[in-house]
Scaffold this motif. Structure first.
Motif, PDB file in Angstrom:
ATOM      1  N   GLU A 157       0.827  -1.210   0.000  1.00  0.00           N
ATOM      2  CA  GLU A 157       0.000   0.000   0.000  1.00  0.00           C
ATOM      3  C   GLU A 157       0.860   1.258   0.000  1.00  0.00           C
ATOM      4  O   GLU A 157       0.528   2.245  -0.677  1.00  0.00           O
ATOM      5  CB  GLU A 157      -0.924  -0.001   1.215  1.00  0.00           C
ATOM      6  CG  GLU A 157      -2.067  -0.995   1.112  1.00  0.00           C
ATOM      7  CD  GLU A 157      -2.892  -1.042   2.379  1.00  0.00           C
ATOM      8  OE1 GLU A 157      -4.133  -1.105   2.262  1.00  0.00           O
ATOM      9  OE2 GLU A 157      -2.312  -1.033   3.495  1.00  0.00           O
ATOM     10  N   GLU A 195      -4.591  -4.777   8.341  1.00  0.00           N
ATOM     11  CA  GLU A 195      -4.136  -5.496   7.153  1.00  0.00           C
ATOM     12  C   GLU A 195      -5.261  -6.291   6.493  1.00  0.00           C
ATOM     13  O   GLU A 195      -5.195  -6.594   5.298  1.00  0.00           O
ATOM     14  CB  GLU A 195      -2.950  -6.412   7.479  1.00  0.00           C
ATOM     15  CG  GLU A 195      -3.209  -7.435   8.560  1.00  0.00           C
ATOM     16  CD  GLU A 195      -2.765  -6.952   9.931  1.00  0.00           C
ATOM     17  OE1 GLU A 195      -2.468  -7.818  10.780  1.00  0.00           O
ATOM     18  OE2 GLU A 195      -2.714  -5.721  10.144  1.00  0.00           O
ATOM     19  N   ALA A 200      -5.824  -3.765  -2.713  1.00  0.00           N
ATOM     20  CA  ALA A 200      -5.047  -4.655  -3.588  1.00  0.00           C
ATOM     21  C   ALA A 200      -4.611  -3.990  -4.877  1.00  0.00           C
ATOM     22  O   ALA A 200      -3.526  -4.257  -5.390  1.00  0.00           O
ATOM     23  CB  ALA A 200      -5.863  -5.906  -3.911  1.00  0.00           C
ATOM     24  N   GLY A 201      -5.457  -3.149  -5.446  1.00  0.00           N
ATOM     25  CA  GLY A 201      -5.137  -2.537  -6.727  1.00  0.00           C
ATOM     26  C   GLY A 201      -5.843  -1.211  -6.906  1.00  0.00           C
ATOM     27  O   GLY A 201      -6.900  -0.971  -6.317  1.00  0.00           O
ATOM     28  N   THR A 212      -9.634  -2.150  -5.639  1.00  0.00           N
ATOM     29  CA  THR A 212     -10.096  -3.459  -5.171  1.00  0.00           C
ATOM     30  C   THR A 212      -9.385  -3.743  -3.849  1.00  0.00           C
ATOM     31  O   THR A 212      -8.403  -3.077  -3.489  1.00  0.00           O
ATOM     32  CB  THR A 212      -9.772  -4.563  -6.185  1.00  0.00           C
ATOM     33  OG1 THR A 212      -8.363  -4.535  -6.474  1.00  0.00           O
ATOM     34  CG2 THR A 212     -10.553  -4.356  -7.478  1.00  0.00           C
ATOM     35  N   PHE A 213      -9.885  -4.757  -3.126  1.00  0.00           N
ATOM     36  CA  PHE A 213      -9.354  -5.060  -1.805  1.00  0.00           C
ATOM     37  C   PHE A 213      -8.786  -6.472  -1.765  1.00  0.00           C
ATOM     38  O   PHE A 213      -9.318  -7.393  -2.395  1.00  0.00           O
ATOM     39  CB  PHE A 213     -10.458  -4.898  -0.754  1.00  0.00           C
ATOM     40  CG  PHE A 213     -10.963  -3.491  -0.655  1.00  0.00           C
ATOM     41  CD1 PHE A 213     -10.279  -2.537   0.091  1.00  0.00           C
ATOM     42  CD2 PHE A 213     -12.116  -3.104  -1.339  1.00  0.00           C
ATOM     43  CE1 PHE A 213     -10.735  -1.229   0.169  1.00  0.00           C
ATOM     44  CE2 PHE A 213     -12.575  -1.798  -1.269  1.00  0.00           C
ATOM     45  CZ  PHE A 213     -11.888  -0.857  -0.508  1.00  0.00           C
ATOM     46  N   ALA A 214      -7.691  -6.629  -1.016  1.00  0.00           N
ATOM     47  CA  ALA A 214      -6.958  -7.897  -1.011  1.00  0.00           C
ATOM     48  C   ALA A 214      -7.757  -9.054  -0.433  1.00  0.00           C
ATOM     49  O   ALA A 214      -7.700 -10.178  -0.950  1.00  0.00           O
ATOM     50  CB  ALA A 214      -5.654  -7.714  -0.224  1.00  0.00           C
ATOM     51  N   HIS A 215      -8.504  -8.807   0.640  1.00  0.00           N
ATOM     52  CA  HIS A 215      -9.191  -9.891   1.335  1.00  0.00           C
ATOM     53  C   HIS A 215     -10.705  -9.843   1.186  1.00  0.00           C
ATOM     54  O   HIS A 215     -11.401 -10.736   1.687  1.00  0.00           O
ATOM     55  CB  HIS A 215      -8.815  -9.867   2.821  1.00  0.00           C
ATOM     56  CG  HIS A 215      -7.343  -9.944   3.062  1.00  0.00           C
ATOM     57  ND1 HIS A 215      -6.604 -11.074   2.805  1.00  0.00           N
ATOM     58  CD2 HIS A 215      -6.463  -9.002   3.494  1.00  0.00           C
ATOM     59  CE1 HIS A 215      -5.331 -10.847   3.083  1.00  0.00           C
ATOM     60  NE2 HIS A 215      -5.213  -9.602   3.508  1.00  0.00           N
ATOM     61  N   ALA A 217     -12.618  -9.373  -2.022  1.00  0.00           N
ATOM     62  CA  ALA A 217     -12.711  -9.173  -3.466  1.00  0.00           C
ATOM     63  C   ALA A 217     -14.125  -8.848  -3.917  1.00  0.00           C
ATOM     64  O   ALA A 217     -14.329  -8.398  -5.048  1.00  0.00           O
ATOM     65  CB  ALA A 217     -12.215 -10.421  -4.193  1.00  0.00           C
TER      66      ALA A 217
END
Length: 268
Positions: A157, A195, A200-201, A212-215, A217
Motif C-alpha cells: 500500500e 491489514e 489490492a489494486g 479493489t481489496f486484497a481480502h 474481493a
C-alpha cells in the motif's frame, strides 16, 4: 457564507443521486455533503433530529464530538431526503449499533441503510438499499498525519500511495479513507486488524480512483479528493455505480468548497 478566517453560520449542502445496477432493476442511492457551524446546528437541531437522536446530544459531550454528531446526522437526513422527500426527517432515527454503526429506522422506510462520516464541521453521508451494503468516509488531509497513516499501511500500500499523483499524505489518506469505508460496509468498523482491509489494486476512474481489496474481493472502492478533503465510497463489486458527469462535478466541487470554507474549523 463567510471566508475561512471566520466561523460560517451554514448550512452548506450538496446532494448527489447515485444509480446502482446489478441484478434486477436499477436501485437508487443518494450521497450528501453538508457543513455548518455548531451554533447553527444547535439552533436548528429540532428541525432534523428524531427524539432518540436528540437524547444523544447532551451537555456532557465535548464541543467537537457534539459538532460531529450533529453534522453527521444532518448530512444523513439530507441524503435520505433526496430519496424520500415526503418523509419528515424528524421521523427518522439513526441510532448507534453495538459496534457504533449507524442503524436507521423510521415509519415509511423499508430496506434502507445509511453510512456517515464527519471531519470537524463537514460531514458526508450515503443512503442506500440494504441489499447493496455501502460505506463512506471523509477525512482532512494533514501533513502531520503521515507517520500514523504509514504505520497502518502494508508495504504494498505504501508503494501504491507513492505512485499516485499528489503529495505523500494525499495518497496515504486516500487509502486510509478507502479502508475505513470498507470497514463500515462490513459493519465491523476499525475493530479488525488493518491489514485485513488492505487495498489490492488501484485504477483511474471518472470519479477519481477505483480500487479493489486484497481480502474482500466482493467489494470495490471509489476515492475522490478535492482541496484538503479526501472521501471514499465502498460498495459491492457486482454493482455498477453510475454518477452523471454533472453530479460528479457537484461532488468534487462540494468537497473543494467545504475544504476552503471550513479549513480553519476542521483543523482545530
Amino acid at each position: 457564507m463567510t471566508g475561512p478566517s471566520a466561523e460560517p453560520l451554514g448550512p452548506f449542502v450538496r446532494t448527489v443521486p447515485l444509480t446502482l445496477t446489478g441484478r434486477g432493476e436499477p436501485l437508487r442511492a443518494s450521497l450528501a455533503l453538508a457543513a455548518a457551524s455548531l451554533d447553527w446546528l444547535d439552533a436548528n437541531r429540532e428541525t432534523f433530529l428524531h427524539p432518540d437522536e436528540a437524547a444523544l446530544v447532551t451537555d456532557r459531550l465535548h464541543a467537537r464530538r457534539r459538532h460531529g454528531l450533529l453534522a453527521g446526522r444532518f448530512a444523513a437526513k439530507q441524503a435520505l431526503a433526496r430519496l424520500h422527500p415526503e418523509i419528515d426527517p424528524r421521523a427518522l432515527a439513526i441510532r448507534p449499533g453495538v459496534l457504533e454503526q449507524p442503524v436507521l429506522s423510521g415509519e415509511g422506510l423499508r430496506n434502507l441503510g445509511v453510512s456517515l462520516s464527519h471531519a470537524g464541521p463537514v460531514a458526508l453521508a450515503v443512503a442506500f438499499p440494504e441489499g447493496c451494503p455501502m460505506g463512506i468516509d471523509l477525512e482532512w488531509v494533514r501533513a502531520d498525519a503521515v507517520p500514523a497513516l504509514a504505520s497502518q499501511m502494508t508495504e504494498a500500500e505504501r508503494r501504491m500511495a507513492a505512485r499516485l499523483d499528489g503529495s505523500e499524505v494525499e495518497g496515504l489518506m486516500r487509502l486510509w479513507c478507502l479502508k475505513e469505508a470498507l470497514s463500515k460496509a462490513l459493519r465491523c468498523g476499525l475493530t479488525v486488524p488493518m491489514e485485513l482491509l488492505a487495498v489490492a489494486g488501484i485504477a483511474p476512474d471518472p470519479l477519481g480512483l477505483s480500487v479493489t481489496f486484497a481480502h474482500f474481493a466482493q467489494y470495490q472502492g471509489i476515492s475522490l479528493l478535492a482541496g484538503e478533503l479526501a472521501s471514499a465510497l465502498v460498495l459491492p463489486r457486482t454493482v455498477t455505480l453510475t454518477v452523471e458527469a454533472a453530479d460528479r462535478a457537484t461532488w468534487h466541487d462540494a468537497l473543494a468548497v467545504a475544504a476552503a470554507e471550513w479549513r480553519e474549523a476542521g483543523n482545530r
